[in-house]
Design a protein around this motif. Structure first.
Motif, PDB file in Angstrom:
ATOM      1  N   GLY A  65     -13.629   3.113  -2.671  1.00  0.00           N
ATOM      2  CA  GLY A  65     -14.811   3.172  -3.705  1.00  0.00           C
ATOM      3  C   GLY A  65     -15.082   4.615  -4.061  1.00  0.00           C
TER       4      GLY A  65
ATOM      5  N   TYR B  14     -12.801   6.892  -4.899  1.00  0.00           N
ATOM      6  CA  TYR B  14     -11.763   7.655  -5.680  1.00  0.00           C
ATOM      7  C   TYR B  14     -11.713   7.076  -6.943  1.00  0.00           C
ATOM      8  CZ  TYR B  14      -9.921   9.999  -1.508  1.00  0.00           C
ATOM      9  OH  TYR B  14      -9.796  10.912  -0.302  1.00  0.00           O
TER      10      TYR B  14
ATOM     11  N   THR C 233     -15.109   6.059 -10.376  1.00  0.00           N
ATOM     12  CA  THR C 233     -15.825   5.300  -9.491  1.00  0.00           C
ATOM     13  C   THR C 233     -17.001   4.550 -10.023  1.00  0.00           C
ATOM     14  OG1 THR C 233     -17.293   7.205  -8.991  1.00  0.00           O
ATOM     15  CG2 THR C 233     -15.182   6.930  -7.462  1.00  0.00           C
TER      16      THR C 233
ATOM     17  N   TYR D  17     -12.962  -3.823  -6.173  1.00  0.00           N
ATOM     18  CA  TYR D  17     -13.396  -3.353  -4.741  1.00  0.00           C
ATOM     19  C   TYR D  17     -13.038  -4.153  -3.536  1.00  0.00           C
ATOM     20  CZ  TYR D  17     -15.543   0.205  -7.904  1.00  0.00           C
ATOM     21  OH  TYR D  17     -15.902   1.309  -8.700  1.00  0.00           O
TER      22      TYR D  17
END
Length: 126
Positions: A30, A32, A53, A73
Motif C-alpha cells: 500500500g 508503493y 497509492t 490491496y
C-alpha cells in the motif's frame, strides 16, 4: 526477499485481450506506486501505465482507452487489462513498484521504481 512476479502474457490475435497480473510480497504494497513497463526488441523500456497509492492512474497515450491498470490491496497484486491489442503492443511487459511514484513524471520514469519483476512476453499476431 521482495518478490514481484508477472503472469498472463501470451499470444493473441490483433484485437484480442489479455490480462496481466503481478503478484508481490515482502514489502508494504500500500505504500508503493505500481507501474507496467514494456520493452520491444531494440527499443527503450517504455512506461505503459501506473497507479499511485491513492489510486490515481496514468497511461501512455498509445494505450489510453484500451488498457486499464488496477490494484488489489487484499491480494498485493496489480493488474493490466489490455483490450484491442495491436501488433505494436507486442513486447516483454514488466511490473515495478516504486515508493516515490506520485505523479505522471515519476510514474513514467524507470529510475523511480525500486522493485522489478522478470517480465512476461506479449505477442500480438497480425
Amino acid at each position: 526477499e521482495v518478490q514481484v512476479v508477472e503472469s498472463g502474457g501470451g499470444l493473441v490475435p490483433r484485437g484480442g485481450s489479455l490480462r496481466l497480473s503481478c503478484a508481490t510480497s515482502r514489502f508494504t504494497f500500500g505504500a508503493y506506486g505500481l507501474g507496467w513497463f514494456r520493452q520491444a526488441p531494440e527499443r527503450p523500456r517504455e512506461g505503459v501505465a501506473a497507479i499511485t497509492t491513492n489510486g490515481t492512474t496514468y497511461y501512455t497515450d498509445s494505450v489510453k482507452g484500451r488498457f486499464t491498470i488496477s490494484r488489489d490491496y487484499a491480494k498485493d497484486t496489480v493488474y493490466l487489462q489490455m483490450n484491442s491489442l495491436k501488433p505494436e503492443d507486442a513486447a516483454v511487459y514488466y511490473c515495478a513498484a516504486g515508493q516515490r511514484v506520485s505523479g505522471r513524471n515519476s510514474a513514467q520514469n524507470p529510475a523511480e521504481y525500486n522493485y522489478w519483476g522478470q517480465g512476461t512476453q506479449v505477442t500480438v499476431s497480425s
